[in-house]
Each structure stands twice: as structure tokens, then as C-alpha cells.
Scaffold this motif. Structure first.
Motif, mmCIF file in Angstrom:
data_model
loop_
_atom_site.group_PDB
_atom_site.id
_atom_site.type_symbol
_atom_site.label_atom_id
_atom_site.label_comp_id
_atom_site.label_asym_id
_atom_site.label_seq_id
_atom_site.Cartn_x
_atom_site.Cartn_y
_atom_site.Cartn_z
ATOM 1 N N TYR A 55 0.841 -1.207 0.000
ATOM 2 C CA TYR A 55 0.000 0.000 0.000
ATOM 3 C C TYR A 55 0.874 1.254 0.000
ATOM 4 O O TYR A 55 0.664 2.179 -0.791
ATOM 5 C CB TYR A 55 -0.906 -0.013 1.224
ATOM 6 C CG TYR A 55 -1.637 1.287 1.485
ATOM 7 C CD1 TYR A 55 -2.819 1.588 0.811
ATOM 8 C CD2 TYR A 55 -1.156 2.218 2.404
ATOM 9 C CE1 TYR A 55 -3.500 2.772 1.042
ATOM 10 C CE2 TYR A 55 -1.827 3.407 2.641
ATOM 11 C CZ TYR A 55 -2.992 3.678 1.963
ATOM 12 O OH TYR A 55 -3.652 4.862 2.196
ATOM 13 N N THR A 56 1.874 1.283 0.853
ATOM 14 C CA THR A 56 2.755 2.450 0.958
ATOM 15 C C THR A 56 3.542 2.666 -0.330
ATOM 16 O O THR A 56 3.698 3.804 -0.794
ATOM 17 C CB THR A 56 3.728 2.286 2.141
ATOM 18 O OG1 THR A 56 2.979 2.087 3.345
ATOM 19 C CG2 THR A 56 4.603 3.517 2.297
ATOM 20 N N ILE A 59 1.178 4.346 -2.796
ATOM 21 C CA ILE A 59 0.903 5.740 -2.424
ATOM 22 C C ILE A 59 2.125 6.622 -2.697
ATOM 23 O O ILE A 59 1.995 7.763 -3.145
ATOM 24 C CB ILE A 59 0.483 5.829 -0.947
ATOM 25 C CG1 ILE A 59 -0.874 5.133 -0.723
ATOM 26 C CG2 ILE A 59 0.417 7.279 -0.487
ATOM 27 C CD1 ILE A 59 -2.029 5.735 -1.489
ATOM 28 N N ASP A 60 3.310 6.062 -2.448
ATOM 29 C CA ASP A 60 4.543 6.830 -2.657
ATOM 30 C C ASP A 60 4.956 6.878 -4.121
ATOM 31 O O ASP A 60 5.915 7.577 -4.472
ATOM 32 C CB ASP A 60 5.681 6.231 -1.828
ATOM 33 C CG ASP A 60 5.489 6.449 -0.332
ATOM 34 O OD1 ASP A 60 4.647 7.297 0.032
ATOM 35 O OD2 ASP A 60 6.156 5.760 0.461
ATOM 36 N N VAL A 216 -4.355 6.054 -8.274
ATOM 37 C CA VAL A 216 -4.665 5.223 -7.114
ATOM 38 C C VAL A 216 -5.457 3.993 -7.544
ATOM 39 O O VAL A 216 -6.407 4.086 -8.315
ATOM 40 C CB VAL A 216 -5.462 6.027 -6.066
ATOM 41 C CG1 VAL A 216 -5.813 5.150 -4.871
ATOM 42 C CG2 VAL A 216 -4.651 7.229 -5.603
ATOM 43 N N CYS A 220 -5.958 0.678 -2.975
ATOM 44 C CA CYS A 220 -5.614 1.878 -2.208
ATOM 45 C C CYS A 220 -6.841 2.717 -1.891
ATOM 46 O O CYS A 220 -6.928 3.315 -0.818
ATOM 47 C CB CYS A 220 -4.576 2.705 -2.961
ATOM 48 S SG CYS A 220 -2.943 1.933 -3.012
ATOM 49 N N SER A 224 -7.543 3.529 1.905
ATOM 50 C CA SER A 224 -7.568 4.949 2.259
ATOM 51 C C SER A 224 -8.909 5.348 2.852
ATOM 52 O O SER A 224 -8.980 6.133 3.803
ATOM 53 C CB SER A 224 -7.267 5.808 1.028
ATOM 54 O OG SER A 224 -5.972 5.552 0.528
#
Length: 231
Positions: A55-56, A59-60, A216, A220, A224
Motif C-alpha cells: 500500500y505504501t 501511495i509513494d 490510485v 488503495c 484509504s
């Protein structure tokens, strides 16, 4: 094992745009054989590490990242597809393994040993990765999809609506469920998947969609939405 390498572009559109586009696509592209009046249902259980590294990474915006999920199309079916999507620059590699329902249910409970019973090297790879990095079920995502195909360049266009999810009910094969919406009910996700380049007539069909590309994923979106609700 099935393997697909392609490019994917995603856009957030509204129902009106989706309805117009669906009408155009149905006249010149091949409707997916599973399409019904509202398309067909997809339900996926996503796995991630204890610190949510996949997930990170998404997002990154890392260039190299992955997602692992178990997917079905009906709670009553006798199999499920274990899939791994790996992003590398503009391309995505998707590999999938068809698993018997009993084996898939054990995997969704965090028991990855059934993977050792499959001959495909991809099964052993998933077992090693998911065991060593302590992958665990995180969220179920369900939505309705309408898909259209073009044989040239293996182009596939999908319209996804009614996207909903749960981090508490992780029963992939559950008959009765209660999932929460993760985006506005008037919204849809348009996905354009292709090899190499998009043919001109497909570009023309998409010409009225003036939306920025969506970065996204549904995974995510679901995670989120849950994190926002806990704040």
C-alpha cells in the motif's frame, strides 16, 4: 499459470460519461461474454505485509511495486484466482494461478501451505514471498464491471462502478455481505489496458473523456477510505 504484460491507464469518471462511453464501445468493440445488464461482479481479497508495504509503495509512487490478491466472480464458484500484479515503469506484469476452492479458502485464512501442492513455479514463488514477508489478508473489494475487447493489441476497456469494500468481513466466498462504498456512488473507474500502443479508433472513442489519469488503485481506494473513517 496465466501471464499478461501490458500498459494500463485509469480515469475517474461519472455515471453519465460512463453510460455514453458504454454505448459507443458496444457499437465497435466486442462486449465481454460475461457482461450482463450491469456487467458482472468481481470480488477480490487483497493481501499485504504487517506494515502495509505494498500500500505504501503505491501511495509513494514507487516505480517497482506489487499487489497480491485472490479473486472470484461468484461466491458459489469452485475455484479462485491467486494473482500478483507487478509494476515496472509504464508496464504491468500480471500472473495468475487457478486454485481449487478449498485451497483458496485456506490461503485466505493465512495458511499458504496449499500452494506447495501446485506444480507451477509461480505457486512456489507466492508461497515463499507471502510466508517470508508475513503477508496477511487486509481488505475485500467488490464492484460491478462492464468490459469491451479489441483483438488488435489485446486492448481491453473496462468500466467499474459501485466500488465497495470491507476490512472486517474478509470471507471471500461469503454469500451475504455488507460492504461500504469507497467512492461517490455517481463515480466510475475507467481502465484502458493495451500492449504497445492504443489504436486510433479507440483513441477517438475515448476523445470525450477529459480527465486526468488516476494513479490510485482500487486496493488503495479501499484502504484509504478505511483510514479516513478511523481518524
Amino acid at each position: 499459470m496465466n501471464t499478461v504484460m501490458r500498459q494500463e491507464k485509469k480515469y475517474a469518471i461519472d455515471i453519465a460519461e460512463g453510460s455514453t462511453l458504454r454505448s459507443k464501445l458496444s457499437r465497435v468493440m466486442i462486449p465481454d461474454k460475461h457482461n450482463g445488464p450491469r456487467g458482472y461482479t468481481i470480488r477480490s481479497l487483497y493481501f499485504d505485509t504487517p506494515d502495509d508495504s505494498d500500500y505504501t509503495d503505491k501511495i509513494d509512487g514507487l516505480e517497482l511495486r506489487r499487489k497480491i490478491r485472490m479473486r472470484i466472480y461468484s461466491p458459489g464458484q469452485d475455484f479462485a484466482m491467486l494473482e500478483m500484479k507487478q509494476k515496472s515503469g509504464a508496464y504491468q506484469l500480471k500472473r495468475s494461478l487457478r486454485m481449487a476452492r478449498e485451497d483458496a479458502e485456506r490461503v485466505t485464512r493465512g495458511d499458504y501451505s496449499p500452494l506447495l501442492g501446485y506444480e507451477e513455479p509461480f505457486a512456489a514463488e507466492c508461497y515463499a514471498l507471502m510466508s517470508l514477508r508475513c503477508y496477511r489478508p487486509k481488505v475485500v473489494v467488490e464492484y460491478e464491471r462492464t468490459a469491451f475487447l479489441a483483438r488488435e493489441n489485446h486492448i481491453r476497456i473496462t468500466l467499474d462502478s459501485c466500488i465497495r469494500a470491507s476490512e472486517t468481513d474478509l470471507r471471500l466466498f461469503a454469500g451475504r455481505t455488507h460492504y461500504n462504498p469507497v467512492m461517490d456512488e455517481s463515480g466510475m473507474v475507467l481502465e484502458v489496458k493495451y500492449n504497445g500502443f492504443i489504436l486510433s479508433y479507440v483513441k477517438d472513442l475515448l476523445g470525450d473523456i477529459h480527465r486526468p489519469e488516476l494513479s490510485v488503485s482500487k486496493y488503495c481506494l479501499a484502504r484509504s477510505a478505511t483510514r479516513r473513517s478511523l481518524r
